[in-house]
Design a protein around this motif. Structure first.
Motif, PDB file in Angstrom:
ATOM      1  N   TRP A   1     -49.708  26.769 -26.582  1.00  0.00           N
ATOM      2  CA  TRP A   1     -48.337  27.276 -27.347  1.00  0.00           C
ATOM      3  C   TRP A   1     -48.657  28.445 -28.126  1.00  0.00           C
ATOM      4  O   TRP A   1     -49.766  28.490 -28.885  1.00  0.00           O
ATOM      5  CB  TRP A   1     -47.883  26.022 -28.288  1.00  0.00           C
ATOM      6  CG  TRP A   1     -46.818  26.339 -28.879  1.00  0.00           C
ATOM      7  CD1 TRP A   1     -45.486  26.806 -28.637  1.00  0.00           C
ATOM      8  CD2 TRP A   1     -46.630  26.482 -30.306  1.00  0.00           C
ATOM      9  NE1 TRP A   1     -44.672  27.017 -29.268  1.00  0.00           N
ATOM     10  CE2 TRP A   1     -45.156  26.838 -30.654  1.00  0.00           C
ATOM     11  CE3 TRP A   1     -47.515  26.145 -31.592  1.00  0.00           C
ATOM     12  CZ2 TRP A   1     -44.584  27.084 -32.022  1.00  0.00           C
ATOM     13  CZ3 TRP A   1     -46.905  26.382 -32.851  1.00  0.00           C
ATOM     14  CH2 TRP A   1     -45.429  26.865 -33.214  1.00  0.00           C
ATOM     15  N   MET A   2     -47.963  29.334 -28.294  1.00  0.00           N
ATOM     16  CA  MET A   2     -48.132  30.527 -28.877  1.00  0.00           C
ATOM     17  C   MET A   2     -46.672  30.775 -29.850  1.00  0.00           C
ATOM     18  O   MET A   2     -45.628  30.612 -29.218  1.00  0.00           O
ATOM     19  CB  MET A   2     -48.172  31.938 -28.061  1.00  0.00           C
ATOM     20  CG  MET A   2     -48.151  33.136 -29.162  1.00  0.00           C
ATOM     21  SD  MET A   2     -48.254  34.469 -27.879  1.00  0.00           S
ATOM     22  CE  MET A   2     -48.690  35.945 -28.984  1.00  0.00           C
TER      23      MET A   2
ATOM     24  N   ARG B   1     -47.542  18.027 -23.318  1.00  0.00           N
ATOM     25  CA  ARG B   1     -48.854  17.974 -23.813  1.00  0.00           C
ATOM     26  C   ARG B   1     -49.756  19.184 -23.438  1.00  0.00           C
ATOM     27  O   ARG B   1     -50.492  19.415 -24.464  1.00  0.00           O
ATOM     28  CB  ARG B   1     -49.660  16.745 -23.305  1.00  0.00           C
ATOM     29  CG  ARG B   1     -48.807  15.462 -23.724  1.00  0.00           C
ATOM     30  CD  ARG B   1     -49.481  14.245 -23.051  1.00  0.00           C
ATOM     31  NE  ARG B   1     -48.564  12.804 -23.523  1.00  0.00           N
ATOM     32  CZ  ARG B   1     -48.977  11.976 -24.303  1.00  0.00           C
ATOM     33  NH1 ARG B   1     -50.342  11.918 -24.400  1.00  0.00           N
ATOM     34  NH2 ARG B   1     -48.263  10.977 -24.405  1.00  0.00           N
ATOM     35  N   ARG B   2     -49.690  19.887 -22.335  1.00  0.00           N
ATOM     36  CA  ARG B   2     -50.409  20.888 -22.038  1.00  0.00           C
ATOM     37  C   ARG B   2     -50.232  21.992 -23.136  1.00  0.00           C
ATOM     38  O   ARG B   2     -50.973  22.655 -23.561  1.00  0.00           O
ATOM     39  CB  ARG B   2     -50.019  21.425 -20.759  1.00  0.00           C
ATOM     40  CG  ARG B   2     -50.452  22.963 -20.470  1.00  0.00           C
ATOM     41  CD  ARG B   2     -50.147  23.248 -19.104  1.00  0.00           C
ATOM     42  NE  ARG B   2     -50.601  24.612 -18.639  1.00  0.00           N
ATOM     43  CZ  ARG B   2     -49.955  25.526 -19.035  1.00  0.00           C
ATOM     44  NH1 ARG B   2     -48.337  25.470 -19.521  1.00  0.00           N
ATOM     45  NH2 ARG B   2     -49.952  26.730 -18.570  1.00  0.00           N
TER      46      ARG B   2
ATOM     47  N   GLU C   1     -50.766  21.752 -33.422  1.00  0.00           N
ATOM     48  CA  GLU C   1     -51.099  20.225 -33.816  1.00  0.00           C
ATOM     49  C   GLU C   1     -50.004  19.482 -34.666  1.00  0.00           C
ATOM     50  O   GLU C   1     -49.840  18.400 -34.591  1.00  0.00           O
ATOM     51  CB  GLU C   1     -52.472  20.331 -34.645  1.00  0.00           C
ATOM     52  CG  GLU C   1     -53.277  19.186 -34.460  1.00  0.00           C
ATOM     53  CD  GLU C   1     -53.795  18.852 -33.314  1.00  0.00           C
ATOM     54  OE1 GLU C   1     -54.021  17.724 -32.830  1.00  0.00           O
ATOM     55  OE2 GLU C   1     -53.618  19.712 -32.286  1.00  0.00           O
ATOM     56  N   VAL C   2     -49.005  20.515 -35.542  1.00  0.00           N
ATOM     57  CA  VAL C   2     -48.349  19.742 -36.142  1.00  0.00           C
ATOM     58  C   VAL C   2     -47.133  19.035 -35.417  1.00  0.00           C
ATOM     59  O   VAL C   2     -46.226  18.274 -35.763  1.00  0.00           O
ATOM     60  CB  VAL C   2     -47.588  20.784 -37.106  1.00  0.00           C
ATOM     61  CG1 VAL C   2     -48.477  21.400 -38.358  1.00  0.00           C
ATOM     62  CG2 VAL C   2     -46.852  21.971 -36.533  1.00  0.00           C
ATOM     63  N   PHE C   3     -47.153  19.517 -34.076  1.00  0.00           N
ATOM     64  CA  PHE C   3     -46.077  18.916 -33.246  1.00  0.00           C
ATOM     65  C   PHE C   3     -46.532  17.899 -32.404  1.00  0.00           C
ATOM     66  O   PHE C   3     -45.816  17.298 -31.598  1.00  0.00           O
ATOM     67  CB  PHE C   3     -45.315  19.920 -32.270  1.00  0.00           C
ATOM     68  CG  PHE C   3     -44.714  20.985 -33.016  1.00  0.00           C
ATOM     69  CD1 PHE C   3     -43.241  20.848 -33.360  1.00  0.00           C
ATOM     70  CD2 PHE C   3     -45.424  22.162 -33.121  1.00  0.00           C
ATOM     71  CE1 PHE C   3     -42.687  21.866 -34.168  1.00  0.00           C
ATOM     72  CE2 PHE C   3     -44.902  23.329 -34.051  1.00  0.00           C
ATOM     73  CZ  PHE C   3     -43.198  22.948 -34.386  1.00  0.00           C
TER      74      PHE C   3
ATOM     75  N   ASN D   1     -54.380  26.861 -32.147  1.00  0.00           N
ATOM     76  CA  ASN D   1     -54.229  25.532 -31.981  1.00  0.00           C
ATOM     77  C   ASN D   1     -55.738  24.665 -32.096  1.00  0.00           C
ATOM     78  O   ASN D   1     -56.807  25.392 -31.627  1.00  0.00           O
ATOM     79  CB  ASN D   1     -53.581  25.201 -30.404  1.00  0.00           C
ATOM     80  CG  ASN D   1     -52.383  26.014 -30.355  1.00  0.00           C
ATOM     81  OD1 ASN D   1     -51.688  26.170 -31.256  1.00  0.00           O
ATOM     82  ND2 ASN D   1     -52.182  26.648 -29.109  1.00  0.00           N
ATOM     83  N   SER D   2     -55.690  23.235 -32.178  1.00  0.00           N
ATOM     84  CA  SER D   2     -56.884  22.746 -32.266  1.00  0.00           C
ATOM     85  C   SER D   2     -57.532  22.533 -30.746  1.00  0.00           C
ATOM     86  O   SER D   2     -58.686  22.561 -30.640  1.00  0.00           O
ATOM     87  CB  SER D   2     -56.633  21.334 -32.808  1.00  0.00           C
ATOM     88  OG  SER D   2     -56.181  21.212 -33.985  1.00  0.00           O
ATOM     89  N   GLU D   3     -56.861  22.319 -29.814  1.00  0.00           N
ATOM     90  CA  GLU D   3     -57.120  22.348 -28.411  1.00  0.00           C
ATOM     91  C   GLU D   3     -57.101  23.632 -28.006  1.00  0.00           C
ATOM     92  O   GLU D   3     -56.001  24.366 -28.155  1.00  0.00           O
ATOM     93  CB  GLU D   3     -56.114  21.444 -27.673  1.00  0.00           C
ATOM     94  CG  GLU D   3     -56.640  20.352 -26.937  1.00  0.00           C
ATOM     95  CD  GLU D   3     -55.608  19.702 -25.946  1.00  0.00           C
ATOM     96  OE1 GLU D   3     -55.448  19.893 -24.681  1.00  0.00           O
ATOM     97  OE2 GLU D   3     -54.616  18.767 -26.496  1.00  0.00           O
TER      98      GLU D   3
END
Ligand code: NAI
Ligand code: 15L
Length: 268
Positions: free
Chosen positions: A178-179, A172-173, A230-232, A208-210
């Motif tokens: 993520w890059m 979740r983090r 977000e797609v994941f 990323n949204s977050e």
């Protein structure tokens, strides 16, 4: 402009594997380096080098060019290991860069230089360092070296504070940190192409949204990440428990590094 020579340290590692074979549009010759030989394709060739050995690093950088410095200890570890791979290793890299006429270095820094900031704090390039591990401190040292060699000798560096550069986010983090490998390739393209680099801090994350990191101070680099974690989200949330919000590994940006055992000077 296409470069004549690009050297990649840590080419056998996770990021090295994801970018190898995908940079031939950037340089005429690509030198892949790690502790052991790396398989090559196209215009790549392999040259082994222990970063703790200055003569070997000088031999690697002979001929100058640009360097992607991914080699070193990439997680928390006993001090001895951090000392050789990251402190001595990064010193040797910058000293060899000065002696051999390297123009630019992409320094693979890490989000763990700021890992003890709470997740609710939006950080930017000027936020104070709050390393979460001996590993994080070694990246603070590397960023310091980069500034010294820029201010004193004019060697430019991209201080890329990578979040989590893997094929996919796995927890979740990483939906925030993520890059994507493709966004890493775009960042490398900008690193090579931008007319004036300087020595900027950039947070390495996708669109990323977050998001905990503001890169607006380095808009001049023209790096605009395209992918999103977000797609994941559905896949990651289905595969992982909802964590306690009181867990320090959830409260702070560095995640599990903030609660990891302090390895001190333990024997390896
Ligand atoms: P990795 O651990 O998979 O690869 C590092 C490579 O460096 C390995 O192939 C290793 O053999 C080599 N290495 C270690 N000590 C060496 C020495 N003394 N001399 C020569 N080579 C040596 O790490 P990964 O994931 O590919 O990361 C690459 C770089 O990016 C590392 O510096 C890491 O700290 C940094 N980074 C990576 C992140 C990620 O999400 N993958 C996040 C933040 C930073
Ligand atoms: C890092 O600095 C590590 O090199 C990588 O393996 C991940 O742990 C990453 O940070 C992360 O924070 O997810």
């Amino acid at each position: 402009p296409r470069r004549s020579r690009l050297v990649i340290t840590g080419a056998a590692g996770g990021i090295g594997k994801m970018i190898r074979g995908k940079l031939d549009h950037i340089a005429d010759e690509i030198v892949l380096s790690d502790l052991t030989d790396v398989s090559c394709s196209g215009n790549e060739r392999s040259q082994t080098c222990d970063l703790a050995d200055l003569d070997a690093v000088r031999a690697l950088l002979k001929g100058g060019g640009d360097v992607l410095h991914f080699g070193g200890q990439s997680t928390e570890a006993p001090f001895e290991r951090i000392l050789n791979a990251n402190l001595i290793g990064s010193y040797n890299l910058y000293e060899a860069a000065r002696l051999e006429g390297v123009r630019r270095v992409l320094f693979a820094s890490s989000n763990h230089v700021i890992g003890f900031h709470p997740r609710e704090t939006l950080l930017d390039a000027d936020s104070p360092m709050r390393p979460d591990s001996l590993y994080g401190v070694s990246k603070v040292y590397g960023e310091g070296l980069a500034h010294l060699y820029h201010d004193k000798f004019g060697i430019e560096s991209l201080l890329l504070r990578i979040g989590s550069c893997f094929k996919e986010p796995s927890d979740r983090r990483q939906l925030a940190t993520w890059m994507s490998p493709q966004d890493m390739i775009h960042a490398i393209e900008r690193f090579v192409m931008v007319p004036r680099l300087g020595c900027p801090v950039v947070y390495g994350r996708s669109n990323n949204s977050e998001n905990w990191w503001d890169n607006s101070k380095t808009d001049y680099l023209g790096w605009n990440p395209q992918d999103t974690a977000e797609v994941f989200r559905g896949k990651v949330e289905a595969a992982t428990e909802v964590p306690s919000p009181l867990d320090p590994a959830v409260k702070y940006q560095g995640g599990a590094f903030v609660t990891a055992d302090h390895p001190g000077t333990k024997e390896e």
